[in-house]
Design an enzyme around this catalytic site. Structure first.
Site, short mmCIF file in Angstrom:
data_model
loop_
_atom_site.label_atom_id
_atom_site.label_comp_id
_atom_site.label_asym_id
_atom_site.label_seq_id
_atom_site.Cartn_x
_atom_site.Cartn_y
_atom_site.Cartn_z
N LYS A 1 0.83 -1.21 0.00
CA LYS A 1 0.00 0.00 0.00
C LYS A 1 0.86 1.25 0.00
O LYS A 1 1.91 1.29 0.64
CB LYS A 1 -0.85 -0.03 1.28
CG LYS A 1 -1.92 1.01 1.36
CD LYS A 1 -3.16 0.59 0.61
CE LYS A 1 -4.18 1.72 0.54
NZ LYS A 1 -3.82 2.72 -0.49
N LYS B 1 5.10 2.49 -3.04
CA LYS B 1 4.98 3.91 -3.39
C LYS B 1 5.19 4.07 -4.88
O LYS B 1 5.89 3.26 -5.50
CB LYS B 1 6.04 4.74 -2.65
CG LYS B 1 5.71 6.20 -2.57
CD LYS B 1 4.72 6.46 -1.47
CE LYS B 1 4.45 7.91 -1.26
NZ LYS B 1 3.78 8.12 0.03
N1 GLU Z 1 0.26 8.94 0.49
C1 GLU Z 1 -0.13 8.70 1.84
C2 GLU Z 1 1.08 8.36 2.68
O1 GLU Z 1 2.19 8.67 2.35
C3 GLU Z 1 -1.26 7.68 1.95
C4 GLU Z 1 -0.93 6.29 1.56
C5 GLU Z 1 -2.16 5.37 1.50
O2 GLU Z 1 -3.22 5.77 1.92
O3 GLU Z 1 -2.00 4.26 1.00
O4 GLU Z 1 0.96 7.84 3.76
#
Ligand code: GLU
Length: 507
Positions: A106, A142
């Site tokens: 995620k 990511k």
């Molecule tokens: N981009 C956000 C972070 O860096 C959210 C990641 C997500 O919700 O998967 O935590």
């Protein structure tokens, strides 16, 4: 020709990035031999690794597992052409999967003109630790697209996003079961709904298609409270910190949250909601907001909502008249305050300015705002830091709730809300009967209401942030080798991840 120019630029950027890393590696080994380190030697991912190594040093952990834990599992780079205004442009994007000890992996996808592979890998690693700290059962991932979204129209962005999604899906880097993106810097609800729609067209047979990304608009399978989630999480973290007077005192702070003077760096999604909630709900004073084009200062407090509106209308803070403006934004980080909240980008507090930071408490709402060496300086100075991998985990926590909502195909609270309301109504009537007094309509309504989706999301997020703080604190207080919350948070994360490796075994 744009086609040639663009790919040449991409190539150059990649060469520069590779060179930078080679150069960094070389300098690090030279410096290690000479017993000294300099700031420029550490890339973002090396900085994160160092912080994790500090945690690995204080716990007993199998060396093999430690190195498995740190390494990035896989990363793809994609290049794809899109026809923009009659010309073909080639775009470059990445998706890194740091860990798969839990699935799906995620993490957000950012759109930025400065993105590179090292940054994506570092951020994917942070996602792994973040999920472990707040007990969200996901691996870490990511993504990024090298683009300046300001240069493209809405329709062009849609075309580019759908094409990027196609690449990710085809290569197995996007699906509800294995890899679930979310918004990040430069992306939001609209990009997520284009991604979900593209996936649906590719996999109409997947009944769970909506769970392939989170951070979608509510009317397209999103969850209430996701947009504000990271900022709300930051507020819950600070509230929890102030529930522990010993911790407050140790940080050389006095009074309650409402007595604190705060400097906020960045009024994007995270910074805006965090400042709004902290000032409007907790009574804290936001004395300074630092933005790309300068800072706004007012000793007696800034009106966040009006600054936010001004930025939407003018795309700048310049010209805002209700506060002092200074073009030198970086100076804002060094002003006297109780709490500094960096909520913008990585590497904002470096070895260069760390010594001049006056805040007693730094709350890292952004990912990686303090470099490894700045962290060392600040620790020595006695500045308390609540680390990114914990502080900004509110976003992924509510993403987890959204993912569950998508898999269960039902809004939270839908089945039991009216039942709860009926039951509560009976309790209120019973109370009135027994005491012989009538309860005011207002109190009656508050007592009677059943929880709706936003109440459930907030309660789940609050509980998550409080629980994680208590776990980190426990480690911090009970291990004399640990001098800071960051190391404690990483100890918590790596212990949980290592346990899952040892329980299941390496396959
Ligand atoms: N981009 C956000 C972070 O860096 C959210 C990641 C997500 O919700 O998967 O935590």
């Amino acid at each position: 020709m744009l086609f040639i120019k663009k790919s040449a630029i991409d190539k150059k950027l990649q060469i520069i990035a590779n060179k930078r890393h080679e150069h960094a590696d070389k300098l690090i080994s030279d410096d290690r031999e000479n017993g000294m380190m300099t700031e420029e030697t550490l890339s973002f991912s090396q900085s994160v690794d160092r912080m994790v190594e500090r945690a690995l040093d204080v716990i007993e952990i199998d060396e093999g597992i430690a190195s498995a834990l740190k390494s990035c599992n896989s990363v793809i780079q994609v290049r794809f052409p899109v026809q923009i205004k009659g010309k073909i442009e080639v775009f470059t994007g990445w998706r890194a999967v740091h860990s798969t000890h839990r699935l799906p992996a995620k993490g957000g996808i950012r759109y930025a003109p400065y993105a590179d592979q090292d940054e994506v890998e570092a951020l994917a690693a942070l996602m792994t630790y973040k999920c472990a700290i707040v007990d969200v059962p996901f691996g870490g991932s990511k993504g990024a697209l090298l683009i300046d979204p300001r240069n493209y129209s809405r329709d062009e962005m849609q075309l580019i996003t759908r094409r990027f999604t196609l690449e990710l899906v085809r290569k197995g880097f996007l699906s509800p079961a294995t890899n679930v993106p979310a918004p990040d810097v430069g992306t939001g609800q609209r990009e997520m709904s284009w991604m979900a729609d593209t996936y649906k067209h590719l996999h109409p047979e997947d009944v769970n298609y909506l769970a392939c990304v989170t951070g979608k608009p509510v009317h397209h399978g999103g969850i209430r409270g996701r947009t504000e989630a990271t900022g709300r999480g930051v507020q819950f973290v600070i509230q929890e910190f102030f529930r522990h007077p010993d911790d407050v005192q140790k940080a050389n702070l006095k009074g309650s949250l409402g007595d604190q003077k705060i400097i906020m760096q960045g009024l994007g999604n995270v910074g805006y909601y965090a400042s709004k909630f902290l000032s409007e709900e907790d009574g804290a004073t936001i004395i300074c907001v630092v933005e790309r084009d300068g800072l706004l200062y007012n000793e007696s407090g800034l009106d966040i909502e009006s600054i936010h509106q001004y930025i939407i209308e003018n795309k700048t803070i310049k010209g805002y008249t209700e506060a002092q403006f200074d073009e030198n934004g970086a100076k804002g980080l060094e002003l006297d305050c109780d709490i500094l909240i960096p909520a913008a980008l990585e590497a904002q507090i470096t070895i260069e300015n760390a010594g001049r930071i006056k805040a007693r408490l730094i709350v890292e709402a952004a990912n990686g705002p303090v470099t490894y060496q700045a962290d060392e300086v600040l620790n020595k100075k006695g500045t308390t830091i609540l680390p990114d991998a914990y502080v900004n985990a509110g976003g992924v926590t509510v993403s987890y709730f959204e993912w569950i909502r998508n898999l269960s195909h039902i809004r939270f609270g839908r089945m039991q809300r009216r039942q709860d309301e009926m039951r509560n109504q009976q309790y209120v009537s019973m109370l009135e009967e027994i005491t012989g007094t009538s309860i005011s309509e207002r109190t009656k309504n508050t007592l009677k209401d059943g929880a709706n989706e936003i109440d459930i999301v907030r309660s789940g997020l609050d509980d998550t942030m409080r629980h994680a703080y208590q776990e980190i604190r426990e480690i911090y207080l009970n291990n004399e080798k640990i001098r800071d919350y960051r190391t404690a948070a990483y100890v918590l994360a790596v212990t949980k991840i290592a346990r899952s490796y040892t329980d299941i075994g390496i396959y």
